[in-house]
Structures are given as structure tokens and as C-alpha cells.
Design a protein around this motif. Sequence first.
Motif, PDB file in Angstrom:
ATOM      1  N   GLN A 160       0.847  -1.184   0.000  1.00 37.20           N
ATOM      2  CA  GLN A 160       0.000   0.000   0.000  1.00 37.20           C
ATOM      3  C   GLN A 160       0.889   1.244   0.000  1.00 37.20           C
ATOM      4  N   VAL A 161       0.482   2.245  -0.769  1.00 34.23           N
ATOM      5  CA  VAL A 161       1.258   3.470  -0.895  1.00 34.23           C
ATOM      6  C   VAL A 161       0.448   4.647  -0.366  1.00 34.23           C
ATOM      7  N   GLN A 162       1.113   5.528   0.351  1.00 33.17           N
ATOM      8  CA  GLN A 162       0.469   6.741   0.849  1.00 33.17           C
ATOM      9  C   GLN A 162       1.263   7.957   0.421  1.00 33.17           C
ATOM     10  N   VAL A 163       0.540   9.022   0.115  1.00 28.68           N
ATOM     11  CA  VAL A 163       1.147  10.307  -0.206  1.00 28.68           C
ATOM     12  C   VAL A 163       0.519  11.338   0.717  1.00 28.68           C
ATOM     13  N   MET A 164       1.357  12.095   1.407  1.00 24.94           N
ATOM     14  CA  MET A 164       0.827  13.027   2.408  1.00 24.94           C
ATOM     15  C   MET A 164       1.537  14.365   2.307  1.00 24.94           C
ATOM     16  N   GLU A 165       0.716  15.427   2.271  1.00 27.80           N
ATOM     17  CA  GLU A 165       1.257  16.782   2.216  1.00 27.80           C
ATOM     18  C   GLU A 165       1.244  17.416   3.604  1.00 27.80           C
ATOM     19  N   ALA A 214      16.135  10.255  -1.942  1.00 33.58           N
ATOM     20  CA  ALA A 214      16.465   9.275  -0.913  1.00 33.58           C
ATOM     21  C   ALA A 214      15.335   9.137   0.105  1.00 33.58           C
ATOM     22  N   LYS A 215      14.589  10.210   0.305  1.00 31.32           N
ATOM     23  CA  LYS A 215      13.499  10.212   1.284  1.00 31.32           C
ATOM     24  C   LYS A 215      12.124  10.127   0.627  1.00 31.32           C
ATOM     25  N   ASN A 216      12.076  10.050  -0.682  1.00 37.18           N
ATOM     26  CA  ASN A 216      10.795  10.061  -1.412  1.00 37.18           C
ATOM     27  C   ASN A 216       9.962  11.280  -1.034  1.00 37.18           C
ATOM     28  N   MET A 217      10.614  12.417  -1.041  1.00 36.91           N
ATOM     29  CA  MET A 217       9.941  13.665  -0.675  1.00 36.91           C
ATOM     30  C   MET A 217      10.059  14.691  -1.796  1.00 36.91           C
ATOM     31  N   VAL A 218       9.047  15.532  -1.889  1.00 37.59           N
ATOM     32  CA  VAL A 218       9.059  16.652  -2.816  1.00 37.59           C
ATOM     33  C   VAL A 218       8.585  17.888  -2.064  1.00 37.59           C
ATOM     34  N   TYR A 219       9.161  19.020  -2.414  1.00 35.97           N
ATOM     35  CA  TYR A 219       8.863  20.269  -1.732  1.00 35.97           C
ATOM     36  C   TYR A 219       8.393  21.316  -2.744  1.00 35.97           C
ATOM     37  N   LEU A 220       7.652  22.274  -2.246  1.00 37.71           N
ATOM     38  CA  LEU A 220       7.276  23.422  -3.069  1.00 37.71           C
ATOM     39  C   LEU A 220       7.512  24.674  -2.236  1.00 37.71           C
ATOM     40  N   GLN A 221       8.548  25.413  -2.600  1.00 36.36           N
ATOM     41  CA  GLN A 221       8.816  26.687  -1.949  1.00 36.36           C
ATOM     42  C   GLN A 221       8.052  27.764  -2.690  1.00 36.36           C
ATOM     43  N   MET A 222       7.173  28.454  -1.971  1.00 36.02           N
ATOM     44  CA  MET A 222       6.310  29.453  -2.584  1.00 36.02           C
ATOM     45  C   MET A 222       6.657  30.823  -2.009  1.00 36.02           C
ATOM     46  N   ASN A 223       7.156  31.702  -2.849  1.00 32.99           N
ATOM     47  CA  ASN A 223       7.515  33.064  -2.452  1.00 32.99           C
ATOM     48  C   ASN A 223       6.628  34.070  -3.165  1.00 32.99           C
ATOM     49  N   CYS A 282       2.298  11.773  -7.043  1.00 37.71           N
ATOM     50  CA  CYS A 282       3.535  11.039  -7.303  1.00 37.71           C
ATOM     51  C   CYS A 282       3.224   9.856  -8.212  1.00 37.71           C
ATOM     52  N   ALA A 283       4.019   9.723  -9.247  1.00 35.98           N
ATOM     53  CA  ALA A 283       3.925   8.539 -10.103  1.00 35.98           C
ATOM     54  C   ALA A 283       4.825   7.483  -9.497  1.00 35.98           C
ATOM     55  N   ILE A 284       4.217   6.410  -9.021  1.00 35.50           N
ATOM     56  CA  ILE A 284       4.950   5.429  -8.223  1.00 35.50           C
ATOM     57  C   ILE A 284       4.761   4.039  -8.782  1.00 35.50           C
ATOM     58  N   TRP A 285       5.866   3.336  -8.853  1.00 42.61           N
ATOM     59  CA  TRP A 285       5.857   1.914  -9.188  1.00 42.61           C
ATOM     60  C   TRP A 285       5.967   1.169  -7.856  1.00 42.61           C
ATOM     61  N   ALA A 286       4.843   0.643  -7.414  1.00 44.65           N
ATOM     62  CA  ALA A 286       4.838  -0.118  -6.165  1.00 44.65           C
ATOM     63  C   ALA A 286       5.082  -1.582  -6.464  1.00 44.65           C
ATOM     64  N   TYR A 287       5.601  -2.296  -5.477  1.00 36.85           N
ATOM     65  CA  TYR A 287       5.798  -3.735  -5.645  1.00 36.85           C
ATOM     66  C   TYR A 287       4.452  -4.395  -5.916  1.00 36.85           C
ATOM     67  N   CYS A 306       5.876  17.036   0.860  1.00 34.90           N
ATOM     68  CA  CYS A 306       5.080  15.855   0.514  1.00 34.90           C
ATOM     69  C   CYS A 306       5.957  14.623   0.649  1.00 34.90           C
ATOM     70  N   THR A 307       5.418  13.599   1.300  1.00 38.92           N
ATOM     71  CA  THR A 307       6.152  12.354   1.496  1.00 38.92           C
ATOM     72  C   THR A 307       5.368  11.199   0.909  1.00 38.92           C
ATOM     73  N   ALA A 308       6.057  10.385   0.137  1.00 42.67           N
ATOM     74  CA  ALA A 308       5.483   9.133  -0.358  1.00 42.67           C
ATOM     75  C   ALA A 308       6.051   7.999   0.479  1.00 42.67           C
ATOM     76  N   SER A 309       5.179   7.102   0.924  1.00 47.46           N
ATOM     77  CA  SER A 309       5.637   6.015   1.782  1.00 47.46           C
ATOM     78  C   SER A 309       4.867   4.749   1.457  1.00 47.46           C
ATOM     79  N   GLY A 310       5.409   3.635   1.937  1.00 49.19           N
ATOM     80  CA  GLY A 310       4.724   2.361   1.739  1.00 49.19           C
ATOM     81  C   GLY A 310       5.546   1.406   0.906  1.00 49.19           C
ATOM     82  N   ASN A 311       4.851   0.558   0.176  1.00 47.75           N
ATOM     83  CA  ASN A 311       5.440  -0.554  -0.566  1.00 47.75           C
ATOM     84  C   ASN A 311       5.955  -0.073  -1.929  1.00 47.75           C
ATOM     85  N   ILE A 312       6.967   0.815  -1.887  1.00 46.79           N
ATOM     86  CA  ILE A 312       7.434   1.503  -3.079  1.00 46.79           C
ATOM     87  C   ILE A 312       8.660   0.841  -3.676  1.00 46.79           C
ATOM     88  N   PHE A 313       8.577   0.544  -4.983  1.00 48.79           N
ATOM     89  CA  PHE A 313       9.757   0.081  -5.700  1.00 48.79           C
ATOM     90  C   PHE A 313      10.524   1.276  -6.252  1.00 48.79           C
TER      91      PHE A 313
END
Length: 120
Positions: A1-6, A74-83, A97-102, A22-29
Motif C-alpha cells: 500500500q502506498v500513501q502520499v501526504m502533504e 532518498a526520502k521520497n519527498m518533494v517540496y514546493l517553496q512558494m515566495n 507522485c507517479a509510483i511503481w509499487a511492488y 510531501c512524502t510518499a511512503s509504503g510498498n514503493i519500488f
Amino acid sequence: QVQVMESGGGLVQAGGSLRLSCTASGNIFRVNSMGWYRQAPGKQRELVATSTNDGRINYANSVKGRFTISRDNAKNMVYLQMNSLKPEDTAVYYCVCAIWAYGSPNRDYWGQGTQVTVSS
């Protein structure tokens, strides 16, 4: 199972800054592209910025020069700096996130969204 959380949304005055995470976690390949969309009340969801894992970055014209997308693979994270935020940036911001899960084909996974409100 894959989760994406902002995280990181909130209320800010015009001209201010916010940083979304944003962090992607779970059964990620493998995590492929990562990005941000937003949806303002009464409007369609629109692309804000995307980043592929070979380094290609794309921004909506409305945010170029003000927003910066970055990622930590390395952490499966993405950031958005908004100025230089504007009231028209007010929206719910979604991470995708486009993710290839096991055991599953590559597909998009969406977060639940985080509210960004910019006051004038």
C-alpha cells in the motif's frame, strides 16, 4: 500500500512565503515523477509544478519565478517553496507522485491536499 501526504499549508499575507512538503511512503519500488497541483474554489484543478526523476522540471506560467519545486529522492519527498504569494494563489494544493509499487503497475497517487490561503 502506498500513501502520499502533504504538509505545510496555512494562512499567509500577500508577499509572504510558505513551504509545502510531501512524502510518499509504503510498498514503493520506485518513485518516478513528483509534482504539485492546486484547485481553487469553483475552478478546475491545475498543474503548479512537476519534477521528473531525470531532472526535468515544469512550472505553470502563473508561478514561474516565484515557486520552486525540489525533491529528495532518498526520502521520497518533494517540496514546493512558494515566495511572493498572491491572493490568487489561494487554493488546496495536492501532491501527486507517479509510483511503481511492488506488485502494481506504475500509476499516480494523490495526497489529500493542504489548504493555502493568501490574504490581501
